[in-house]
Design a protein around this motif. Structure first.
Motif, PDB file in Angstrom:
ATOM      1  N   THR A   1       0.839  -1.204   0.000  1.00 26.33           N
ATOM      2  CA  THR A   1       0.000   0.000   0.000  1.00 26.33           C
ATOM      3  C   THR A   1       0.870   1.247   0.000  1.00 26.33           C
ATOM      4  O   THR A   1       0.568   2.230  -0.700  1.00 26.33           O
ATOM      5  CB  THR A   1      -0.941  -0.002   1.215  1.00 26.33           C
ATOM      6  N   ALA A   2       1.973   1.227   0.734  1.00 29.83           N
ATOM      7  CA  ALA A   2       2.908   2.353   0.701  1.00 29.83           C
ATOM      8  C   ALA A   2       3.513   2.521  -0.685  1.00 29.83           C
ATOM      9  O   ALA A   2       3.737   3.649  -1.152  1.00 29.83           O
ATOM     10  CB  ALA A   2       4.003   2.143   1.742  1.00 29.83           C
ATOM     11  N   PHE A   3       3.775   1.399  -1.357  1.00 26.09           N
ATOM     12  CA  PHE A   3       4.267   1.470  -2.743  1.00 26.09           C
ATOM     13  C   PHE A   3       3.265   2.199  -3.631  1.00 26.09           C
ATOM     14  O   PHE A   3       3.647   3.041  -4.461  1.00 26.09           O
ATOM     15  CB  PHE A   3       4.515   0.060  -3.274  1.00 26.09           C
ATOM     16  N   VAL A   4       1.990   1.903  -3.466  1.00 28.70           N
ATOM     17  CA  VAL A   4       0.961   2.556  -4.279  1.00 28.70           C
ATOM     18  C   VAL A   4       0.942   4.060  -4.006  1.00 28.70           C
ATOM     19  O   VAL A   4       0.833   4.874  -4.935  1.00 28.70           O
ATOM     20  CB  VAL A   4      -0.418   1.924  -4.000  1.00 28.70           C
ATOM     21  N   LEU A   5       1.077   4.441  -2.738  1.00 32.35           N
ATOM     22  CA  LEU A   5       1.085   5.871  -2.424  1.00 32.35           C
ATOM     23  C   LEU A   5       2.266   6.574  -3.085  1.00 32.35           C
ATOM     24  O   LEU A   5       2.127   7.682  -3.613  1.00 32.35           O
ATOM     25  CB  LEU A   5       1.139   6.067  -0.908  1.00 32.35           C
ATOM     26  N   GLY A   6       3.434   5.939  -3.041  1.00 31.30           N
ATOM     27  CA  GLY A   6       4.599   6.540  -3.683  1.00 31.30           C
ATOM     28  C   GLY A   6       4.433   6.650  -5.181  1.00 31.30           C
ATOM     29  O   GLY A   6       4.771   7.679  -5.786  1.00 31.30           O
ATOM     30  N   ALA A   7       3.916   5.587  -5.792  1.00 29.69           N
ATOM     31  CA  ALA A   7       3.709   5.608  -7.236  1.00 29.69           C
ATOM     32  C   ALA A   7       2.711   6.686  -7.626  1.00 29.69           C
ATOM     33  O   ALA A   7       2.884   7.376  -8.640  1.00 29.69           O
ATOM     34  CB  ALA A   7       3.231   4.238  -7.711  1.00 29.69           C
ATOM     35  N   ARG A   8       1.669   6.870  -6.815  1.00 31.21           N
ATOM     36  CA  ARG A   8       0.672   7.889  -7.129  1.00 31.21           C
ATOM     37  C   ARG A   8       1.293   9.286  -7.137  1.00 31.21           C
ATOM     38  O   ARG A   8       1.029  10.097  -8.039  1.00 31.21           O
ATOM     39  CB  ARG A   8      -0.486   7.828  -6.132  1.00 31.21           C
ATOM     40  N   SER A   9       2.119   9.567  -6.151  1.00 36.30           N
ATOM     41  CA  SER A   9       2.776  10.876  -6.115  1.00 36.30           C
ATOM     42  C   SER A   9       3.733  11.047  -7.289  1.00 36.30           C
ATOM     43  O   SER A   9       3.802  12.120  -7.894  1.00 36.30           O
ATOM     44  CB  SER A   9       3.529  11.035  -4.796  1.00 36.30           C
ATOM     45  N   ALA A  10       4.478   9.997  -7.611  1.00 39.08           N
ATOM     46  CA  ALA A  10       5.423  10.086  -8.733  1.00 39.08           C
ATOM     47  C   ALA A  10       4.688  10.269 -10.053  1.00 39.08           C
ATOM     48  O   ALA A  10       5.115  11.058 -10.911  1.00 39.08           O
ATOM     49  CB  ALA A  10       6.289   8.828  -8.777  1.00 39.08           C
ATOM     50  N   LEU A  11       3.585   9.563 -10.225  1.00 37.93           N
ATOM     51  CA  LEU A  11       2.847   9.669 -11.483  1.00 37.93           C
ATOM     52  C   LEU A  11       2.218  11.048 -11.650  1.00 37.93           C
ATOM     53  O   LEU A  11       2.020  11.513 -12.778  1.00 37.93           O
ATOM     54  CB  LEU A  11       1.783   8.578 -11.562  1.00 37.93           C
TER      55      LEU A  11
END
Length: 458
Positions: free
Chosen positions: A114-124
């Protein structure tokens, strides 16, 4: 050179974008883990699974904890995942009751994914902004140079005349599709990972799905139909999207390199280009080279992500760690490639005069196809093709302009041919319509993409 140039103070600007880099520091990563733990506690308190006082204490401690990174590193090496060591640092500051409610019903992979998804969302969100900025530059180039004539090339040889505006529109259209794909991908990617030890949420009894939805609500995410501990297709989809963006801008950069060759001279990077230590006349296309390097590296990383997706049973072994090695690099490389492309396009010098010279220097050879079709009204198709081919050989040997040679061969038989229309500027087909279609498509998708706001978490 460091083992990972992207993390280097010296080499980092070549291979990573600063905003994306800032999202993938140790501190930012650990804070995302803490954010998910806090959100889980708040979600469970809302449902009455744990007391509100425990959720408040967990949330407060997750906001202020200064993790001991060396101890986390030791724990990660021992456990293969950062959560046990991180939780061990959280617990001492909590009351006995709150300690019991920390990480309640979850497994480490739930928090990490879930933390990975949060990071990816910010990067995207950063990548989307860069894509739109690049799209604006390409749209302006397409409009400005809609009639700027240049040689079209196939198999690295002169083919038919085109305009630089059409080339820019061709660079633009895949980026528009990437924006469309991103919107589709986000709907599948922005989901919580919450399955418990074996994907059944058994520790939470019948309230597992309720907690999953409450957690998703806390983080502005969605809930997938089933847990995805070893179903990594969306991670692969993200990686493929990132690689596709790199490949598309790599194609643009490769074209820029070829068009900036000394003997072509149709484009310059601007700003003087890269210098040589021994040859003062050099203006090397360094920015374009970095973009092409990013594209090639991304392709290799994608292959590793694809292999990592074959995972075992309900929880995998090594595939997860391969994602850690590859997906953040893909995000960083894509950010760098887009940032470099924006810089390349911002300073691009279009040498319209040299383009016109190169068209003229072909002595009409780019009109061979149009000429063959124009003769169809006065000659059989095969005879017209043979006549034009023979005349093309003579023209290439320096005997004259292709159209003049063919007209001379035909004599009176060519009276019905519209010779005045056989110029490069009049044989562009539907170029204007194609450019406008590309611009319209971009304007539509840009409006939809620009409506996305920065993510609330991550």
């Amino acid at each position: 050179m460091p083992l990972t140039p992207m993390d280097s103070e010296l080499f980092g600007p070549m291979f990573a974008q600063p905003e994306v880099t800032a999202l993938y520091t140790d501190q930012a990563y650990v804070q995302r883990l803490l954010d998910v733990e806090a959100a889980l506690a708040r979600a469970q308190a809302r449902l009455g699974v744990i007391p509100q006082a425990s959720a408040d204490a967990i949330t407060a401690q997750c906001a202020i904890l200064q993790p001991d990174v060396p101890r986390l590193s030791e724990g990660l090496l021992r456990d293969g995942v950062p959560l046990p060591a991180l939780l061990a640092q959280l617990r001492p500051a909590l009351s006995p009751g709150a300690r019991e409610h920390l990480h309640f019903g979850a497994t480490s992979q739930d928090i990490v994914d879930t933390a990975f998804v949060l990071g990816a969302r910010s990067a995207l969100a950063v990548l989307r902004r860069l894509l739109i900025g690049m799209g604006d530059l390409l749209a302006a180039l397409a409009q400005t140079h809609a009639t700027t004539l240049m040689p079209g090339r196939t198999h690295a040889q002169y083919a038919l005349p085109v305009t630089f505006g059409l080339k820019a529109a061709g660079w633009l259209t895949p980026l528009v599709r990437h924006l469309e794909r991103l919107a589709e991908l986000e709907a599948r990617l922005y989901v919580v990972s919450f399955g418990g030890a074996a994907g059944t949420l058994a520790a939470l009894g019948t309230r597992g799905l309720n907690v999953a939805h409450a957690l998703a609500d806390e983080l502005a995410l969605s809930v997938p139909p089933t847990p995805w501990h070893t179903q990594r297709d969306t991670v692969l989809e993200l990686s493929a999207w990132l690689t596709g963006v790199c490949v598309s801008v790599g194609k643009l950069a490769q074209d820029a390199i070829l068009l900036s060759q000394s003997e072509v001279g149709e484009l310059n990077e601007g700003g003087g280009g890269g210098g040589s230590s021994t040859m003062p006349q050099k203006q090397n296309p360094i920015t374009a080279e970095l973009i092409v390097a990013a594209a090639g590296t991304a392709a290799g990383l994608l292959a590793a992500v694809a292999r990592s997706g074959v995972q075992e049973h309900e929880r995998g072994t090594h595939g997860w760690q391969v994602e850690w090695l590859t997906v953040p690099q893909l995000l960083g490389l894509t950010g760098a490639a887009l940032s470099h492309t924006v810089r390349l396009l911002s300073g691009l010098e279009v040498q319209a005069g040299r383009m016109a010279q190169n068209v003229a220097a072909s002595h009409g050879l780019m009109l061979a196809e149009s000429l063959t079709f124009a003769l169809a009204g006065v000659l059989p198709r095969d005879e017209a093709r043979t006549l034009v081919r023979d005349a093309a050989r003579r023209s290439a040997a320096g005997e004259g302009h292709l159209v003049a040679l063919v007209r001379g061969e035909l004599g009176e038989r060519g009276a019905a041919v519209a010779w005045d229309d056989l110029t490069e500027a009049r044989t562009l087909g539907v170029t204007d319509d194609l450019i406008q279609r590309a611009l319209n498509h971009y304007a539509q998708v840009r409006g939809q993409s620009a409506a996305h706001t920065a993510p609330p978490h991550g």
